[in-house]
Design a protein around this motif. Sequence first.
Motif, PDB file in Angstrom:
ATOM      1  N   TYR A 131       0.836  -1.202   0.000  1.00 58.98           N
ATOM      2  CA  TYR A 131       0.000   0.000   0.000  1.00 58.98           C
ATOM      3  C   TYR A 131       0.868   1.248   0.000  1.00 58.98           C
ATOM      4  O   TYR A 131       1.919   1.275   0.652  1.00 58.98           O
ATOM      5  N   LEU A 132       0.399   2.258  -0.696  1.00 55.87           N
ATOM      6  CA  LEU A 132       0.989   3.594  -0.592  1.00 55.87           C
ATOM      7  C   LEU A 132       0.114   4.365   0.389  1.00 55.87           C
ATOM      8  O   LEU A 132      -1.099   4.482   0.187  1.00 55.87           O
ATOM      9  N   VAL A 133       0.758   4.872   1.441  1.00 55.55           N
ATOM     10  CA  VAL A 133       0.003   5.528   2.511  1.00 55.55           C
ATOM     11  C   VAL A 133       0.383   7.000   2.583  1.00 55.55           C
ATOM     12  O   VAL A 133       1.569   7.341   2.602  1.00 55.55           O
ATOM     13  N   LYS A 134      -0.620   7.858   2.631  1.00 51.56           N
ATOM     14  CA  LYS A 134      -0.382   9.278   2.928  1.00 51.56           C
ATOM     15  C   LYS A 134      -0.992   9.530   4.294  1.00 51.56           C
ATOM     16  O   LYS A 134      -2.164   9.178   4.519  1.00 51.56           O
ATOM     17  N   MET A 135      -0.214  10.089   5.196  1.00 53.79           N
ATOM     18  CA  MET A 135      -0.726  10.253   6.570  1.00 53.79           C
ATOM     19  C   MET A 135      -0.417  11.635   7.116  1.00 53.79           C
ATOM     20  O   MET A 135       0.458  12.333   6.584  1.00 53.79           O
ATOM     21  N   SER A 144       8.035   3.723  12.512  1.00 53.25           N
ATOM     22  CA  SER A 144       8.000   2.762  11.399  1.00 53.25           C
ATOM     23  C   SER A 144       8.611   1.436  11.838  1.00 53.25           C
ATOM     24  O   SER A 144       8.151   0.367  11.409  1.00 53.25           O
ATOM     25  N   ALA A 145       9.609   1.484  12.732  1.00 52.03           N
ATOM     26  CA  ALA A 145      10.199   0.234  13.240  1.00 52.03           C
ATOM     27  C   ALA A 145       9.142  -0.551  14.023  1.00 52.03           C
ATOM     28  O   ALA A 145       9.038  -1.773  13.911  1.00 52.03           O
ATOM     29  N   GLN A 146       8.341   0.174  14.788  1.00 47.77           N
ATOM     30  CA  GLN A 146       7.274  -0.464  15.566  1.00 47.77           C
ATOM     31  C   GLN A 146       6.237  -1.131  14.640  1.00 47.77           C
ATOM     32  O   GLN A 146       5.820  -2.262  14.864  1.00 47.77           O
ATOM     33  N   LEU A 147       5.865  -0.398  13.593  1.00 48.57           N
ATOM     34  CA  LEU A 147       4.900  -0.958  12.628  1.00 48.57           C
ATOM     35  C   LEU A 147       5.458  -2.213  11.960  1.00 48.57           C
ATOM     36  O   LEU A 147       4.744  -3.191  11.740  1.00 48.57           O
ATOM     37  N   ILE A 163       8.229  -1.470   5.908  1.00 49.91           N
ATOM     38  CA  ILE A 163       7.920  -0.059   5.657  1.00 49.91           C
ATOM     39  C   ILE A 163       9.072   0.500   4.842  1.00 49.91           C
ATOM     40  O   ILE A 163      10.234   0.323   5.214  1.00 49.91           O
ATOM     41  N   LYS A 164       8.753   1.164   3.729  1.00 50.45           N
ATOM     42  CA  LYS A 164       9.843   1.708   2.914  1.00 50.45           C
ATOM     43  C   LYS A 164       9.422   3.005   2.232  1.00 50.45           C
ATOM     44  O   LYS A 164       8.247   3.385   2.289  1.00 50.45           O
ATOM     45  N   PHE A 176       4.563  10.196   3.550  1.00 54.24           N
ATOM     46  CA  PHE A 176       4.177   9.116   2.631  1.00 54.24           C
ATOM     47  C   PHE A 176       5.065   7.916   2.922  1.00 54.24           C
ATOM     48  O   PHE A 176       6.231   8.090   3.288  1.00 54.24           O
ATOM     49  N   CYS A 177       4.540   6.735   2.763  1.00 53.07           N
ATOM     50  CA  CYS A 177       5.400   5.547   2.802  1.00 53.07           C
ATOM     51  C   CYS A 177       4.694   4.408   2.091  1.00 53.07           C
ATOM     52  O   CYS A 177       3.503   4.501   1.763  1.00 53.07           O
TER      53      CYS A 177
END
Length: 238
Positions: A131-135, A144-147, A163-164, A176-177
């Motif tokens: 997924y491309l996420v905009k937040m 992001s490490a936690q996710l 996550i990248k 964005f990620c």
Amino acid sequence: MERLQKVIARSGYCSRRKAEELIAAGKVTVNGDTVTLLGTKVSYADTVTVNGTLIEPEEFVYYVLYKPEGYVSTTDDDKGRKTVLDLVPNEKRIYPVGRLDYDTSGVLLLTNDGTFANLMASPKHKVDKEYLVKMKGFLRKHESAQLAKGVVIDGHKTRRAVIKNVTYHKQTETSFCHIIIREGKYHQVKRMFETVGHEVITLKRVRYGVVTLDGMKKGEHRLLKPHELKQLRHMANS
Ligand code: URA
């Protein structure tokens, strides 16, 4: 080989339960012989009739749709909203494989092959979804490490994720990620980001296994290519 009642139901003649009744009542023939045994298996080479009517087996179709926002991923909607079925040929009673939210866009598979749909939906299956996420806000490294390690939603820890391509846009205070997950819990991505304090603004599924949106525009669909179908089945089973 398929169970006789399934072949009859899939032809659109009647429901599976009704087909079972008709078989038990001696109304069904296979290659000219009356069959009353419910478990009987037939192939597409067999000639099946019900009440004297020839059953035309329905062929399986597999589509990929670039779902736009503003469509529900169900076959009908009690609020009268547009459904993804409005965007694909619908002569074969197809339905979506899993769901994307009303406001989520991207790769959505549709089929009339229940075995394939169940395989993709099985919790054990190993198909990556990207997924491309905009937040809202700045996605920090430790978040992001936690996710990636897993966060708790609904009392369950999510499985490992990737996550990248994290970027931050100062003017709009948005990040964005890309996130790659294998599960598909209800609102999974939005809820994962919520647990680390970021509201998802837009969400787009850019990949489902080997299937991407390359060359497609929003609202367009195409048939899955044989190698895509083969790889999806292979991944789900590995
Ligand atoms: N995760 C979500 O939150 N929504 C979707 O539509 C898909 C994954």
